[in-house]
Write an enzyme that holds these catalytic residues in place. Structure first.
Site, PDB file in Angstrom:
ATOM      1  N   HIS A  76       0.846  -1.193   0.000  1.00  0.00           N
ATOM      2  CA  HIS A  76       0.000   0.000   0.000  1.00  0.00           C
ATOM      3  C   HIS A  76       0.880   1.241   0.000  1.00  0.00           C
ATOM      4  O   HIS A  76       1.825   1.338   0.756  1.00  0.00           O
ATOM      5  CB  HIS A  76      -0.900   0.008   1.241  1.00  0.00           C
ATOM      6  CG  HIS A  76      -2.074  -0.906   1.109  1.00  0.00           C
ATOM      7  ND1 HIS A  76      -3.138  -0.883   1.964  1.00  0.00           N
ATOM      8  CD2 HIS A  76      -2.358  -1.866   0.197  1.00  0.00           C
ATOM      9  CE1 HIS A  76      -4.026  -1.790   1.595  1.00  0.00           C
ATOM     10  NE2 HIS A  76      -3.571  -2.403   0.531  1.00  0.00           N
ATOM     11  N   TYR A 204      -8.989   5.104   7.673  1.00  0.00           N
ATOM     12  CA  TYR A 204      -9.125   5.423   9.093  1.00  0.00           C
ATOM     13  C   TYR A 204     -10.197   6.507   9.181  1.00  0.00           C
ATOM     14  O   TYR A 204      -9.985   7.623   8.707  1.00  0.00           O
ATOM     15  CB  TYR A 204      -7.805   5.955   9.667  1.00  0.00           C
ATOM     16  CG  TYR A 204      -6.723   4.894   9.813  1.00  0.00           C
ATOM     17  CD1 TYR A 204      -5.974   4.463   8.716  1.00  0.00           C
ATOM     18  CD2 TYR A 204      -6.438   4.332  11.065  1.00  0.00           C
ATOM     19  CE1 TYR A 204      -4.989   3.497   8.856  1.00  0.00           C
ATOM     20  CE2 TYR A 204      -5.450   3.361  11.211  1.00  0.00           C
ATOM     21  CZ  TYR A 204      -4.728   2.954  10.107  1.00  0.00           C
ATOM     22  OH  TYR A 204      -3.749   1.990  10.247  1.00  0.00           O
ATOM     23  N   PRO A 295      -3.757  -0.470  18.655  1.00  0.00           N
ATOM     24  CA  PRO A 295      -3.532  -0.881  17.263  1.00  0.00           C
ATOM     25  C   PRO A 295      -3.692   0.224  16.224  1.00  0.00           C
ATOM     26  O   PRO A 295      -3.405  -0.001  15.042  1.00  0.00           O
ATOM     27  CB  PRO A 295      -4.581  -1.980  17.052  1.00  0.00           C
ATOM     28  CG  PRO A 295      -5.636  -1.717  18.067  1.00  0.00           C
ATOM     29  CD  PRO A 295      -4.957  -1.093  19.236  1.00  0.00           C
ATOM     30  N   LYS A 299       1.654  -0.801  15.129  1.00  0.00           N
ATOM     31  CA  LYS A 299       3.083  -0.924  15.440  1.00  0.00           C
ATOM     32  C   LYS A 299       3.482  -2.184  16.210  1.00  0.00           C
ATOM     33  O   LYS A 299       4.678  -2.483  16.327  1.00  0.00           O
ATOM     34  CB  LYS A 299       3.543   0.292  16.271  1.00  0.00           C
ATOM     35  CG  LYS A 299       3.544   1.596  15.503  1.00  0.00           C
ATOM     36  CD  LYS A 299       4.685   1.642  14.504  1.00  0.00           C
ATOM     37  CE  LYS A 299       4.643   2.850  13.607  1.00  0.00           C
ATOM     38  NZ  LYS A 299       4.729   2.540  12.185  1.00  0.00           N
ATOM     39  N   TYR A 387       4.307   6.258  10.219  1.00  0.00           N
ATOM     40  CA  TYR A 387       3.464   5.120   9.840  1.00  0.00           C
ATOM     41  C   TYR A 387       4.277   4.069   9.075  1.00  0.00           C
ATOM     42  O   TYR A 387       4.186   2.877   9.374  1.00  0.00           O
ATOM     43  CB  TYR A 387       2.293   5.617   8.994  1.00  0.00           C
ATOM     44  CG  TYR A 387       1.171   4.611   8.839  1.00  0.00           C
ATOM     45  CD1 TYR A 387       0.018   4.701   9.611  1.00  0.00           C
ATOM     46  CD2 TYR A 387       1.255   3.574   7.925  1.00  0.00           C
ATOM     47  CE1 TYR A 387      -1.018   3.789   9.475  1.00  0.00           C
ATOM     48  CE2 TYR A 387       0.227   2.651   7.779  1.00  0.00           C
ATOM     49  CZ  TYR A 387      -0.905   2.769   8.550  1.00  0.00           C
ATOM     50  OH  TYR A 387      -1.921   1.854   8.415  1.00  0.00           O
TER      51      TYR A 387
END
Ligand code: APR
Ligand code: PHB
Length: 393
Positions: A76, A204, A295, A299, A387
């Protein structure tokens, strides 16, 4: 009479941390024995997160266990952030100079690592009971257990790695441990569904009724999460209620969540937790045994991979010339990255969830923060760099 065994590194726990450690040690010519109290089938079926930082992908590849990940994992290039009914794309490749993340379920990594260890003749004992660790301040710490047939084994080790997760037996063996902890007043209800994801990248979504995350396991299987009350029971969420809530929290004009049979449903508590130091005598903790992140930052597994890389390098230096400097600095080396990940995971969590006691000021501040991330290139880059993962050094 117990069976007496000898190894270099005794490893408690066959989760990603213990298995990867055992594999990396073998590549460095160091012997280990992994002792796990669950069955192999249980370890290979446990549903966990599935997002790998670019550095973790490169680590698995260079360790020779990346073949199936490369074939079946999905790269991604970014994520979507959704709030106030609008979806915004963050392009990680552009923001980070070419870095990415890969979707590949932790369960699959566990299967790959178990297969690689067993094919190489590695020792993994599943379905053990009475697992115990002693003498960690001596130069011959002991790992003992009863195997699946009930026979007792006593393994004399040089060091012991506590890779036994949050509820394990190793962390309590560290005297004077300091614990930093935060629990959150909500949990995640996670589902797996046989439905082709109707999004190319993760979404998200911050919604007035609570956070939602759209993830996936493959081009045919969706993984979705809903923010729910911390004590929520799965029974309160029949399939129709889950789909209705997901459609609402991800709603944008002309688009919908694709639905299909739900094959797994579970509720996960949210917690931030760090135990320090991560070592005592010849005992070293790695992964969830030492730290837990909520979550939202994806990580957990990546931190476990970093810990065991540091531990492998430290043990390799120690075995090759007796230099214990890296071993002595293990905890400090890991905790720096752990705290960076704690901050990031807390930031993502607080920016995206609904807090029941939030004031009007809190809500508007939260929206302003999301607005900053999607409109300021430097704020977007900060999120993207964290990220995709900080460099593994
Ligand atoms: N004896 C032997 N094994 C034990 C014991 C014990 N007393 N207690 C726990 N275990 C085993 C568990 O059954 C589990 O298989 O230790 C293993 C720990 O694995 P995980 O909980 O998966 O933890 P870790 O390997 O650190 O993985 C890192 O990344 O995505 C996150 O939280 C997620 O688990 C994941 C983590
Ligand atoms: C998952 O795919 O399970 C997943 C992805 C991203 C997260 C958490 C979980 O932040």
């Amino acid at each position: 009479m117990p069976v007496a065994l000898r190894t270099q590194v005794g490893i408690v726990g066959a989760g990603p941390a213990g298995l990867l450690l055992s594999h990396l040690l073998a590549l460095a010519g160091i012997e280990s024995v992994v002792v796990e109290n669950r069955s192999r089938a249980y370890c290979e079926a446990r549903q966990r997160a599935g997002l790998l930082e670019a550095g973790t992908v490169e680590l698995l590849r260079s360790a020779g266990v990346g073949k199936r990940m490369d074939a079946e994992g999905i790269e991604h290039d970014g994520i979507y952030l959704q709030f106030l009914g609008e979806r915004h794309h963050l392009d990680f490749r552009a923001l980070t100079g070419g870095r990415w993340v890969t979707i590949y379920a932790q369960t699959e990594i566990v299967k790959d690592l178990i297969a690689a260890r067993l094919a190489a003749g590695g020792a993994i004992e599943f379905s053990c009971s009475d697992v115990a660790v002693s003498d960690v301040t001596s130069d011959r710490p002991v790992l003992s257990y009863a195997d699946s047939s009930g026979e007792t084994h006593v393994v004399s080790c040089d060091v012991i790695a506590g890779c036994d997760g949050f509820h394990g037996i190793c962390r309590p063996l560290i005297p004077g441990l300091s614990v930093s902890e935060r629990t959150y007043p909500y949990a995640w209800l996670g589902i797996l569904a046989d439905a082709a994801p109707s999004t190319d990248e993760l979404i998200y979504s911050r919604h007035a009724d609570g956070f939602a995350l759209y993830s996936m396991r493959s081009h045919d299987v969706s993984r979705l999460y809903l923010q729910v009350a911390p004590d929520e029971s799965v029974e309160a969420w029949p399939d129709e209620r889950i789909w209705a809530e997901l459609q609402k929290r991800f709603a944008v004009e002309g688009w919908s969540v694709s639905e299909g049979p739900i094959t797994d449903k579970s509720v996960t508590a949210m917690r931030s937790f760090v135990a320090a130091p991560m070592q005592h005598g010849r005992l070293f903790l790695a992964g969830d045994a030492a730290h837990i992140v909520p979550p939202t930052g994806a990580k957990g597994l990546n931190l476990a991979a970093f810990d065991v890389t540091v531990l492998t390098d430290a043990l390799a230096a120690w075995y090759s010339g007796g230099d214990a400097t890296l071993l002595a600095g293990y905890s400090q080396a890991c905790l720096r990255r752990v705290w960076r990940a704690q901050h990031f995971s807390w930031w993502m969590t607080s920016m995206l969830h609904r807090f029941s006691d939030a004031s009007d000021f809190d809500l508007r501040r939260q929206i302003a923060e999301l607005d900053m991330v999607v409109s300021s290139p430097s704020a977007a880059k900060l999120l993207a760099d964290n990220y995709v993962g900080l460099p593994l050094t």
